[in-house]
Write a protein that holds these residues in place. Structure first.
Motif, short mmCIF file in Angstrom:
data_model
loop_
_atom_site.label_atom_id
_atom_site.label_comp_id
_atom_site.label_asym_id
_atom_site.label_seq_id
_atom_site.Cartn_x
_atom_site.Cartn_y
_atom_site.Cartn_z
N HIS A 26 55.01 10.09 74.08
CA HIS A 26 55.94 11.22 74.23
C HIS A 26 57.35 10.68 74.28
CE1 HIS A 26 58.17 12.99 77.87
NE2 HIS A 26 58.55 13.73 76.87
N MET A 27 58.24 11.34 73.56
CA MET A 27 59.65 10.94 73.62
C MET A 27 60.50 12.14 73.23
SD MET A 27 61.44 7.61 71.98
CE MET A 27 63.20 7.36 72.07
N GLN A 28 61.52 12.38 74.02
CA GLN A 28 62.47 13.44 73.68
C GLN A 28 63.87 12.90 73.89
OE1 GLN A 28 60.33 16.03 76.59
NE2 GLN A 28 60.82 17.67 75.17
N LEU A 29 64.85 13.58 73.35
CA LEU A 29 66.22 13.11 73.51
C LEU A 29 67.18 14.29 73.46
CD1 LEU A 29 67.72 10.01 71.69
CD2 LEU A 29 69.09 12.06 72.03
N ASP A 30 68.09 14.33 74.41
CA ASP A 30 69.17 15.30 74.37
C ASP A 30 70.46 14.57 74.64
OD1 ASP A 30 67.95 17.96 74.03
OD2 ASP A 30 66.91 17.44 75.88
N GLY A 31 71.42 14.68 73.77
CA GLY A 31 72.71 14.03 73.97
C GLY A 31 73.18 13.38 72.69
N LYS A 32 73.69 12.15 72.82
CA LYS A 32 74.22 11.45 71.65
C LYS A 32 74.12 9.96 71.89
CE LYS A 32 78.36 11.27 68.81
NZ LYS A 32 79.83 11.27 68.87
N ILE A 33 73.47 9.25 70.97
CA ILE A 33 73.29 7.81 71.17
C ILE A 33 73.07 7.14 69.81
CG2 ILE A 33 70.77 8.03 71.58
CD1 ILE A 33 71.06 5.77 73.67
N GLY A 34 73.63 5.91 69.63
CA GLY A 34 73.46 5.16 68.38
C GLY A 34 72.07 4.54 68.31
N VAL A 35 71.68 4.20 67.11
CA VAL A 35 70.32 3.71 66.89
C VAL A 35 70.04 2.42 67.66
CG1 VAL A 35 68.77 2.70 65.15
CG2 VAL A 35 69.94 4.85 64.68
N GLU A 36 71.00 1.47 67.62
CA GLU A 36 70.77 0.19 68.29
C GLU A 36 70.57 0.39 69.80
OE1 GLU A 36 69.96 -2.71 67.04
OE2 GLU A 36 70.06 -1.61 65.14
#
Lengths: 265, 239
Positions: free
Chosen positions: B193-203
């Motif tokens: 499971h993985m979710q993301l909210d916001g802003k982040i670069g790939v590295e």
């Protein structure tokens, strides 16, 4: 999934001899445990255990408009949720009759006693009053959720504090308190349910005993008098029987009230 | 990654909140657990495998998992109306997806394993706490599992990665603002499971996954201990 017939027969036979599986007397409660402040986000909260039966009860406050017929009085909302987590018998979905009754009987027990001084919960007559939400959740059902819910509601109300209210913005500042408890009377109401099983009467039934209950009478005693009552199930009682129930309630409620008061001090 | 971001509760960037875990908290259930992380408290109860109702949802080839995530009304500052909402419906399904890959339900045709999760007190990370509690409850119920599942929220506050966000951190408004990345993984490092909210670069996101792995290791040890404690002390016994 109800109690099997051989067990049922045995329970009834025992009761006629004044005995119960767990060696209690017919009018004895199981051990009562009250743990205070189980949720920091609530204005007041408790966990009540009666034997293996467990409920948590929390109080939330909010500012709302009063009802038109009581413009200078606060509101009370009691709701009970029989969580599917707490028993293999409870299912998801809209509230069933049992949980609605649980909430409503608890509500009347509090409301009718006059234990809460609703006039002191008025902020501005006809416009703004405090609404007191009492939310009851079952965690484990081993019989007698009814009395556990009432105990939890009273204990949580005792512990509750009124949050700060910003009159200019009209917002409640949760987490900050005026250090003011709810306007409650000194005495606490206490609810006791008496069950008829066969020709016997018992209090605080376990799950198995409650399955055999033909009739439940819940009585709330306040300041030495009965302030609310509900007879449930379609089993008729004789006048002698109902009088006996009143006597049991009077005796048991005194004992339980003392025990609860000691525990929530 | 190790920039000097000051956390308001004084934790290191990769430090978890204090955790408590216990199984056997709901005697009626086939398996149950409480998982507490800081001020977030979740309890989970497992019932089953039992016959699937309604019948038309039965699957003759394997057993099924059903999850229900619920926040109790006084778990947050502003009372939530009891009952289902869009958020809890989604998290219920996410939880199922997080746990299903480790379960061996092949031997339970037409049956269902029900998990009920209730959040008693919330201070962010409730879905992760719920998944951790549920994973424990499944193991406690003796449901065949390939692995434990552990779950954690990694976050980015401004430019810094931190583990295990609190509500206060989730609402952080400085710089680039908050990024919330809840991740669940098995002990052998598979992400369920993985979710993301916001802003982040790939590295940086890759670094976030590594941080989550480290945190899940720690949570796994706590879960394992909770299960062992129940056996040693004999208080995890089932009906």
């Amino acid at each position: 999934m109800t109690t099997t017939e051989p067990t049922s027969e045995r329970i009834k036979k025992y009761l006629l001899e004044g005995k119960r599986f767990d060696k209690r007397g017919l009018f004895d409660f199981r051990e009562i445990k009250i743990e205070k402040n189980v949720s920091k986000k609530a204005e007041g909260s408790v966990r009540v255990k009666i034997g293996k039966t467990e409920v948590i009860v929390g109080i939330k406050l909010d500012v709302a408009a009063p009802y038109p017929d009581s413009p200078d009085k606060g509101n009370l909302m009691v709701s009970a949720d029989m969580l599917p987590l707490s028993s293999p018998r409870f299912e998801l979905g809209p509230p069933k009759f049992e949980s609605i009754e649980l909430g409503r009987v608890t509500d009347r027990g509090i409301r009718e006693s006059g234990f809460i001084d609703f006039e002191k919960l008025c902020i501005k007559k006809g416009e703004k009053v405090w609404t007191v939400f009492v939310d009851i959740y079952s965690i484990n059902d081993d019989g007698n959720l009814m009395d556990a819910a009432a105990m939890g509601a009273i204990a949580a109300l005792r512990l509750a504090r009124i949050p700060k209210y910003d009159e200019e913005t009209g917002k409640v500042i949760y987490g900050e308190y005026e250090n003011e408890s709810l306007p409650l009377k000194e005495d606490s109401p206490v609810s006791i349910s008496i069950h008829k099983i066969g020709n016997s009467f018992v209090v605080d039934p376990t799950r198995e005993e409650e399955d055999l209950s033909e009739c439940r009478v819940t009585l709330t005693t306040y300041e030495g008098a009965i302030s609310s009552m509900q007879k449930s199930e379609s089993e008729a009682l004789t006048i002698d029987e109902i009088k006996k129930i009143f006597d049991i309630s009077e005796e048991t409620s005194k004992k339980i009230l003392k025990e609860i008061e000691k525990k929530i001090k | 990654m190790t920039a000097k971001f000051k956390r308001s509760d004084g934790r290191e960037f990769d430090e978890l909140r204090p955790i408590e875990a216990k199984v056997g908290v709901v005697p009626n259930a086939d398996g149950s657990a409480m998982y507490k992380s800081g001020d977030t408290i979740a309890i989970a109860a497992v019932y089953g495998p039992r016959k699937m109702h309604p019948q038309h949802q039965q699957n003759p080839s394997k057993g099924q998992l059903r999850c229900d995530y619920n926040m109790i009304s006084f778990s947050v500052s502003e009372r939530i109306r009891p009952g289902k909402n869009r958020r809890s419906t989604e998290i219920s399904e996410i939880t199922k997806w997080a746990l299903e890959p480790v379960l061996l339900l092949g031997m339970y045709p037409n049956q269902v394993v029900d998990i009920f999760i209730d959040i008693i007190q919330a201070d962010a990370g409730t879905r992760c706490a719920g998944i951790n509690a549920a994973s424990l409850a499944l193991a406690h119920a003796g449901i065949p599992m390939k692995e434990m599942v552990s779950s954690i929220a990694v976050g980015k506050l401004d430019k810094t990665l931190v583990t295990d966000l609190t509500k206060e951190e989730e609402d952080y408004e400085g710089g680039e603002g908050p990024t919330d990345i809840p991740i669940s993984m098995t002990h052998d490092g598979k992400i369920t499971h993985m979710q993301l909210d916001g802003k982040i670069g790939v590295e940086q996101l890759k670094d976030a996954v590594d941080l989550a792995k480290e945190a899940c290791e720690k949570i796994y040890e706590i879960q394992k201990k909770a299960l062992k404690d129940a056996i040693d002390m004999g208080n995890g016994e089932k009906k």
